[in-house]
Design a protein around this motif. Sequence first.
Motif, PDB file in Angstrom:
ATOM      1  N   VAL A   1       0.848  -1.182   0.000  1.00 25.59           N
ATOM      2  CA  VAL A   1       0.000   0.000   0.000  1.00 25.59           C
ATOM      3  C   VAL A   1       0.887   1.237   0.000  1.00 25.59           C
ATOM      4  O   VAL A   1       1.775   1.362   0.844  1.00 25.59           O
ATOM      5  N   ILE A   2       0.685   2.114  -0.965  1.00 24.55           N
ATOM      6  CA  ILE A   2       1.395   3.392  -0.984  1.00 24.55           C
ATOM      7  C   ILE A   2       0.326   4.472  -1.084  1.00 24.55           C
ATOM      8  O   ILE A   2      -0.156   4.800  -2.168  1.00 24.55           O
ATOM      9  N   LEU A   3      -0.060   5.002   0.068  1.00 28.37           N
ATOM     10  CA  LEU A   3      -1.078   6.039   0.081  1.00 28.37           C
ATOM     11  C   LEU A   3      -0.505   7.307  -0.530  1.00 28.37           C
ATOM     12  O   LEU A   3       0.603   7.713  -0.196  1.00 28.37           O
ATOM     13  N   SER A   4      -1.225   7.934  -1.421  1.00 27.71           N
ATOM     14  CA  SER A   4      -0.870   9.119  -2.205  1.00 27.71           C
ATOM     15  C   SER A   4       0.064   8.775  -3.337  1.00 27.71           C
ATOM     16  O   SER A   4       0.418   9.639  -4.131  1.00 27.71           O
ATOM     17  N   GLY A   5       0.475   7.508  -3.472  1.00 28.13           N
ATOM     18  CA  GLY A   5       1.319   7.122  -4.588  1.00 28.13           C
ATOM     19  C   GLY A   5       2.785   7.406  -4.335  1.00 28.13           C
ATOM     20  O   GLY A   5       3.160   8.170  -3.454  1.00 28.13           O
ATOM     21  N   LYS A   6       3.612   6.766  -5.117  1.00 29.48           N
ATOM     22  CA  LYS A   6       5.053   6.987  -5.060  1.00 29.48           C
ATOM     23  C   LYS A   6       5.444   7.820  -6.267  1.00 29.48           C
ATOM     24  O   LYS A   6       5.280   7.406  -7.407  1.00 29.48           O
ATOM     25  N   ALA A   7       5.980   9.011  -6.023  1.00 33.25           N
ATOM     26  CA  ALA A   7       6.433   9.879  -7.103  1.00 33.25           C
ATOM     27  C   ALA A   7       7.839   9.461  -7.505  1.00 33.25           C
ATOM     28  O   ALA A   7       8.718   9.313  -6.651  1.00 33.25           O
ATOM     29  N   GLU A   8       8.061   9.279  -8.814  1.00 32.74           N
ATOM     30  CA  GLU A   8       9.369   8.905  -9.326  1.00 32.74           C
ATOM     31  C   GLU A   8       9.667   9.707 -10.585  1.00 32.74           C
ATOM     32  O   GLU A   8       8.768  10.028 -11.350  1.00 32.74           O
ATOM     33  N   ALA A   9      10.956  10.021 -10.799  1.00 34.29           N
ATOM     34  CA  ALA A   9      11.379  10.734 -11.996  1.00 34.29           C
ATOM     35  C   ALA A   9      12.810  10.346 -12.306  1.00 34.29           C
ATOM     36  O   ALA A   9      13.612  10.129 -11.391  1.00 34.29           O
ATOM     37  N   SER A  10      13.137  10.232 -13.603  1.00 33.90           N
ATOM     38  CA  SER A  10      14.512   9.956 -14.000  1.00 33.90           C
ATOM     39  C   SER A  10      14.864  10.791 -15.222  1.00 33.90           C
ATOM     40  O   SER A  10      13.987  11.243 -15.962  1.00 33.90           O
ATOM     41  N   ALA A  11      16.162  11.005 -15.431  1.00 32.29           N
ATOM     42  CA  ALA A  11      16.651  11.825 -16.538  1.00 32.29           C
ATOM     43  C   ALA A  11      17.937  11.214 -17.095  1.00 32.29           C
ATOM     44  O   ALA A  11      18.603  10.446 -16.397  1.00 32.29           O
ATOM     45  N   PRO A  12      18.312  11.559 -18.343  1.00 31.67           N
ATOM     46  CA  PRO A  12      17.637  12.490 -19.245  1.00 31.67           C
ATOM     47  C   PRO A  12      16.472  11.832 -19.997  1.00 31.67           C
ATOM     48  O   PRO A  12      16.444  10.615 -20.051  1.00 31.67           O
ATOM     49  N   PRO A  13      15.568  12.639 -20.576  1.00 30.55           N
ATOM     50  CA  PRO A  13      15.547  14.098 -20.500  1.00 30.55           C
ATOM     51  C   PRO A  13      15.105  14.572 -19.110  1.00 30.55           C
ATOM     52  O   PRO A  13      14.498  13.814 -18.348  1.00 30.55           O
ATOM     53  N   SER A  14      15.436  15.831 -18.821  1.00 25.95           N
ATOM     54  CA  SER A  14      15.058  16.398 -17.534  1.00 25.95           C
ATOM     55  C   SER A  14      13.539  16.459 -17.407  1.00 25.95           C
ATOM     56  O   SER A  14      12.818  16.591 -18.396  1.00 25.95           O
ATOM     57  N   THR A  15      13.072  16.341 -16.182  1.00 23.67           N
ATOM     58  CA  THR A  15      11.630  16.309 -15.931  1.00 23.67           C
ATOM     59  C   THR A  15      11.181  17.539 -15.164  1.00 23.67           C
ATOM     60  O   THR A  15      11.991  18.252 -14.564  1.00 23.67           O
ATOM     61  N   GLY A  16       9.884  17.766 -15.154  1.00 24.54           N
ATOM     62  CA  GLY A  16       9.304  18.709 -14.225  1.00 24.54           C
ATOM     63  C   GLY A  16       9.082  18.026 -12.883  1.00 24.54           C
ATOM     64  O   GLY A  16       9.480  16.871 -12.677  1.00 24.54           O
ATOM     65  N   LEU A  17       8.458  18.726 -11.961  1.00 21.14           N
ATOM     66  CA  LEU A  17       8.190  18.163 -10.644  1.00 21.14           C
ATOM     67  C   LEU A  17       7.013  17.200 -10.731  1.00 21.14           C
ATOM     68  O   LEU A  17       5.921  17.567 -11.161  1.00 21.14           O
ATOM     69  N   VAL A  18       7.246  15.965 -10.318  1.00 17.45           N
ATOM     70  CA  VAL A  18       6.185  14.965 -10.231  1.00 17.45           C
ATOM     71  C   VAL A  18       5.608  15.045  -8.822  1.00 17.45           C
ATOM     72  O   VAL A  18       6.341  14.908  -7.839  1.00 17.45           O
ATOM     73  N   ASP A  19       4.319  15.271  -8.709  1.00 18.60           N
ATOM     74  CA  ASP A  19       3.689  15.489  -7.408  1.00 18.60           C
ATOM     75  C   ASP A  19       2.476  14.576  -7.279  1.00 18.60           C
ATOM     76  O   ASP A  19       1.565  14.625  -8.108  1.00 18.60           O
ATOM     77  N   LYS A  20       2.482  13.746  -6.243  1.00 17.85           N
ATOM     78  CA  LYS A  20       1.352  12.873  -5.955  1.00 17.85           C
ATOM     79  C   LYS A  20       0.948  13.105  -4.511  1.00 17.85           C
ATOM     80  O   LYS A  20       1.733  12.870  -3.601  1.00 17.85           O
ATOM     81  N   SER A  21      -0.280  13.569  -4.319  1.00 19.91           N
ATOM     82  CA  SER A  21      -0.676  13.935  -2.962  1.00 19.91           C
ATOM     83  C   SER A  21      -2.180  13.833  -2.774  1.00 19.91           C
ATOM     84  O   SER A  21      -2.948  13.754  -3.733  1.00 19.91           O
ATOM     85  N   ILE A  22      -2.575  13.818  -1.495  1.00 16.15           N
ATOM     86  CA  ILE A  22      -3.975  13.905  -1.089  1.00 16.15           C
ATOM     87  C   ILE A  22      -4.127  15.193  -0.305  1.00 16.15           C
ATOM     88  O   ILE A  22      -3.383  15.430   0.649  1.00 16.15           O
ATOM     89  N   THR A  23      -5.036  16.075  -0.710  1.00 11.56           N
ATOM     90  CA  THR A  23      -5.199  17.363  -0.043  1.00 11.56           C
ATOM     91  C   THR A  23      -6.607  17.512   0.508  1.00 11.56           C
ATOM     92  O   THR A  23      -7.547  16.894   0.027  1.00 11.56           O
ATOM     93  N   VAL A  24      -6.710  18.377   1.530  1.00 12.82           N
ATOM     94  CA  VAL A  24      -8.011  18.662   2.150  1.00 12.82           C
ATOM     95  C   VAL A  24      -8.150  20.178   2.241  1.00 12.82           C
ATOM     96  O   VAL A  24      -7.779  20.783   3.245  1.00 12.82           O
ATOM     97  N   PRO A  25      -8.666  20.850   1.190  1.00 11.61           N
ATOM     98  CA  PRO A  25      -8.799  22.309   1.228  1.00 11.61           C
ATOM     99  C   PRO A  25     -10.196  22.755   1.652  1.00 11.61           C
ATOM    100  O   PRO A  25     -11.190  22.324   1.081  1.00 11.61           O
TER     101      PRO A  25
END
Length: 625
Positions: free
Chosen positions: A143-167
């Motif tokens: 179980v990975i709540l909110s997910g696991k954010a992963e990124a590798s390069a090249p090419p360069s990536t933007g910010l990978v964001d995985k979250s649960i929010t309560v606004p």
Amino acid sequence: MRRPLAILTSALLMALSALTLGGVGSPVSGQVAHPDADYRGYSTGTVVHADALQGLGLALSGSNSQVANAEIAFSGATVASKGTDGVTSGPRANAGTIVNEVDQVVQPNLPAGGTLAGDRSFGRGSGLEVGLLTPLPDAANTVILSGKAEASAPPSTGLVDKSITVPVNPVAYASVLRGQAQATYDPDNCILGEPLGFGRGLAADAQLLNTGAVLPGGAFALPLLATDAPTPERAVSQSQSVTRLVPQVDMDGNKVGDNFGLMSETRMTIAPITLFKNTPSQLTIEFLGEWVLRAVATGIPNQAYMFYGPGRTSAQNGQTPVLRVLQGTDPNVPPVVNVTLQDVLGIANLGNTINTTLNSVLNPLGIEIKVAEGPRAINKYDGTAATQAQDGTEAAGALDVVRVRVADGATLAGLQLPVSSVLDVRVGHMEALAKVPAGGIKCRLPVQKTSDKAIVSAGDSFTYSIKVDNPYADCELTDVRVEDTISVDPGVRYTVTGTNPMANSVTNTKIIYNDIGPIPPRSSKVVTISVQVAADSASGLFTDNAKASANCATGNAQGSAKIVVPLTGEVTVVVPQANGPGSTVSSAAPAELPKTGGSPTIPLIGLALLAAAAAARRLTVSISR
């Protein structure tokens, strides 16, 4: 027939020149240019790790596994300039993977397919991971709540964001669980002023009573109270890991070289509270502080080091903060209050004193406890010191703010269990490794050269353009000197007729600009040189060498004052081809030549072969007559 043969010979020599002239100059001794440098490192952190009955899975699942584990705020960042196939770390690690001390995979073998297409830098982050009967090493928890954010390069990536929010504006906002990742890498040029690998995991972030706008994603711009701390942004139960190229400085931030080293760092914060966030009255109170583990390899003898502490100054190395109060938004301003456990208890060797007392009671039960230990060797619990290589090429270490283990082969209350480890709990677990070549890494100043004509007839003119790039994120290039040298084959006659902007020194063979800067981050400047070929010029080649040098002030490993590092770049091109009187070869399309760091061979060979083909056609016609 001699003239067509001469033209063909000249064109073939042009192709041969393209094969033998490089796009850049060689670095000086004692350093390795970035495209050739073999450097690698990783950092990882877990605010809380717990596993139980490791090894019992041999009987339950037919493989080496653990019955249960949990990771709260898990982050990782890696870099491997020669590819992850040659990088393996951890006693259970498969080829090309990095596994931490508690058998969690920090980085898989890359490229892993899908979105993980690169194999030079990597970042990962998750808020909460729970595993049940997972194999070791553990690459995919149940179980990975909110997910696991992963990124590798090249090419360069933007910010990978995985979250649960309560606004619920304007009363409350919470980003309960979040994983973030980003990766940057350029095979030709250094990445300066930003991480190569970045990972962040957090498990809570609350903001109350918004007095301003709502930001993208629902966060508050001006909350009266927030359980986080900015610059750098942190939150309750958060770990943040980076790998980054840094100027060669010692532990105190003093410059010791003109090249770059590698920093691998994890920062971890528990329970900061910020009042009046993002206003001049901002006040941040940190309970149990910000732990920082930093490994820096500079490539200079006696200048590889580990740092553990609040992350402000090396004088606090080894101190465990209990309470800090920071005023304002400037991260470089020292805390107005900084109380450590050492201050509270008045014990010089706090860790040894506490651990000796506790373990005298717990060791007979097979339980080991460590509190406030300093950096140690990775995967070593016997007092082996962290690595700080004398030649300056490697630094590596690990620590736990608190560690409770029923260790390998131990009994629990006299009962021998068929497992390798009964229980392993870590609070504030961090690891960091950095490795660079001797002398460090030489970062180049990217220089490109363009001619508006590939072939020019006697009596005509052409223009050279020299472009100096600043691809870096945080440095303004200053004192940008450009020196251009023109040489030609025997018999080629020409005149330099103008420069834009006006150069400081102009002759037919050398043009010098003392300073075309400053050049801001992520921008460039271009200078042009106009050349007139004489009407009675012979056929032949122009060879042009452009050199540039500049100073780049970029952030150091301590995150405080910027350090000025000199950068140089060079490119040599063989273009255009001058055709003497009577030549019928037409001008080709404008020739865009390669930037510094790349090889000019393919574009120039193509250009040369076009010229050779045209010359061969003329030769064929002449012979047929």
